[in-house]
Write a protein that holds these residues in place. Structure first.
Motif, PDB file in Angstrom:
ATOM      1  N   ALA A  70       0.845  -1.325  -0.164  1.00  0.00           N
ATOM      2  CA  ALA A  70      -0.079  -0.053   0.112  1.00  0.00           C
ATOM      3  C   ALA A  70       0.849   1.358  -0.057  1.00  0.00           C
ATOM      4  O   ALA A  70       0.655   2.329  -0.807  1.00  0.00           O
ATOM      5  N   GLU A  73       2.204   1.460  -3.517  1.00  0.00           N
ATOM      6  CA  GLU A  73       1.184   1.594  -4.632  1.00  0.00           C
ATOM      7  C   GLU A  73       0.378   2.665  -4.805  1.00  0.00           C
ATOM      8  O   GLU A  73      -0.009   3.292  -5.744  1.00  0.00           O
ATOM      9  N   ILE A  74      -0.056   2.978  -3.570  1.00  0.00           N
ATOM     10  CA  ILE A  74      -1.034   4.336  -3.338  1.00  0.00           C
ATOM     11  C   ILE A  74      -0.522   5.509  -3.562  1.00  0.00           C
ATOM     12  O   ILE A  74       0.531   5.660  -2.450  1.00  0.00           O
ATOM     13  N   PHE A  86      -3.285   3.121   5.912  1.00  0.00           N
ATOM     14  CA  PHE A  86      -4.024   2.130   5.092  1.00  0.00           C
ATOM     15  C   PHE A  86      -4.609   0.934   5.726  1.00  0.00           C
ATOM     16  O   PHE A  86      -3.726   0.244   6.528  1.00  0.00           O
ATOM     17  N   VAL A  95      -8.696   4.469   4.229  1.00  0.00           N
ATOM     18  CA  VAL A  95      -7.730   5.342   4.073  1.00  0.00           C
ATOM     19  C   VAL A  95      -7.948   6.262   5.411  1.00  0.00           C
ATOM     20  O   VAL A  95      -8.983   7.008   5.382  1.00  0.00           O
ATOM     21  N   ILE A 109      -6.550  10.350  -5.027  1.00  0.00           N
ATOM     22  CA  ILE A 109      -6.101   8.899  -4.461  1.00  0.00           C
ATOM     23  C   ILE A 109      -6.223   8.030  -5.810  1.00  0.00           C
ATOM     24  O   ILE A 109      -7.146   7.621  -6.202  1.00  0.00           O
ATOM     25  N   SER A 110      -4.981   7.693  -6.074  1.00  0.00           N
ATOM     26  CA  SER A 110      -4.761   6.361  -7.049  1.00  0.00           C
ATOM     27  C   SER A 110      -4.265   5.266  -6.283  1.00  0.00           C
ATOM     28  O   SER A 110      -3.218   5.185  -5.702  1.00  0.00           O
ATOM     29  N   PHE A 111      -4.960   4.148  -6.498  1.00  0.00           N
ATOM     30  CA  PHE A 111      -4.566   3.022  -5.670  1.00  0.00           C
ATOM     31  C   PHE A 111      -3.854   1.899  -6.612  1.00  0.00           C
ATOM     32  O   PHE A 111      -3.332   1.044  -5.953  1.00  0.00           O
ATOM     33  N   ARG A 112      -3.601   2.145  -7.737  1.00  0.00           N
ATOM     34  CA  ARG A 112      -2.882   1.210  -8.674  1.00  0.00           C
ATOM     35  C   ARG A 112      -3.215  -0.098  -8.529  1.00  0.00           C
ATOM     36  O   ARG A 112      -4.437  -0.883  -8.748  1.00  0.00           O
ATOM     37  N   SER A 114      -3.087  -1.866  -5.435  1.00  0.00           N
ATOM     38  CA  SER A 114      -2.517  -2.042  -4.211  1.00  0.00           C
ATOM     39  C   SER A 114      -4.021  -3.070  -3.625  1.00  0.00           C
ATOM     40  O   SER A 114      -3.823  -3.897  -2.754  1.00  0.00           O
ATOM     41  N   ARG A 128      -9.455   4.908  -8.955  1.00  0.00           N
ATOM     42  CA  ARG A 128      -8.938   6.168  -8.410  1.00  0.00           C
ATOM     43  C   ARG A 128     -10.128   7.327  -7.846  1.00  0.00           C
ATOM     44  O   ARG A 128     -11.389   6.921  -8.209  1.00  0.00           O
TER      45      ARG A 128
END
Length: 245
Positions: A70, A73-74, A86, A95, A109-112, A114, A128
């Motif tokens: 996390a 990646e986040i 997280f 979050v 917030i981009s979580f990709r 994770s 996102r």
């Protein structure tokens, strides 16, 4: 003889050997493999919400989920630094900000990769979330690619960042707005305010959000970018160049 005796005994009891064989336990073969990613059901706040004042963001999915890498990646912009935690709880991702958020600011917030399901590790796709602590939400963006010189291969997992102040030093200061490239070297910075920006990239191997020219490849876009006028894709080229005196 023993088998015939048992068979005769079962017939006397009214149970045929056929039924006896059919009662043998067979181990289950299992269901089909889960190949679907977790799907977001709802979130608090909703995407593009305004006037949000809480210090916690919650996402609920259609199945049990876990968090993987996390911290790496986040990405959150503007960055809260280390003042964020997280959590994964059943089908929810939480979050939690340790300090109040900046007023009249748009957070993205981009979580990709994770967030993954607990069964097969399928990651949620392109997830996102954006919200604003003020009455309006910023919606401008910058996008482009990073390549590595001289092979022109995609710059995978490069950090791409922007700054506005003339006193900003990429070797000493950490950016507030940043993202990472994907496997193809592509990146997008979302929810930006109008203004003039300088954009750069670096291979943040030591994960300190500062460019170390001695050990990391980096690149800077030659011209400043003014939003919303700039609408083209940006091409950044990373090189290995020790810039120390």
């Amino acid at each position: 003889e023993m088998r015939l005796t048992i068979g005769f005994f079962l017939i006397v009891l009214g149970i045929t050997p056929l039924l006896w064989n059919c009662a043998t336990t067979i181990p289950p073969t299992g269901g089909p493999k889960d190949s679907l990613p977790p799907i977001l059901q709802n979130s608090r706040p909703n995407n593009n919400a305004t006037s949000y004042s809480q210090q916690e963001v919650t996402l609920a999915f259609d199945e049990l989920v876990i968090l993987k890498n996390a911290k790496e990646e986040i990405s959150i912009t503007p960055s809260p630094g280390k003042d964020v935690d997280f959590y994964a709880k059943k089908n929810q991702i939480i979050v939690r900000f340790k300090k109040p958020l900046e007023s009249n600011s748009t957070y993205s917030i981009s979580f990709r990769q994770s967030i993954q399901d607990i069964t097969e590790g399928n990651p949620a796709e392109d997830l996102r979330l954006a919200f604003s602590t003020g009455p309006t939400i910023d919606s401008l963006r910058l996008y482009g690619t990073v390549s590595v010189y001289p092979s022109v291969t995609p710059g995978t997992k490069f950090t791409v960042a922007i700054y506005q102040a003339d006193t900003f030093n990429i070797y000493k200061h950490s950016p507030v707005y940043f993202t990472k490239t994907d496997k193809s070297g592509r990146f997008t910075l979302y929810n930006l305010k109008p203004g003039r920006y300088v954009i750069y990239c670096f291979d943040d191997k030591n994960k300190n959000l500062k460019c170390d020219s001695q050990s990391e490849r980096f690149g800077i876009y030659t011209d400043s970018i003014r939003l919303p006028e700039h609408k083209d894709s940006i091409r950044l080229t990373a090189v290995k160049l020790d810039s120390r005196p």
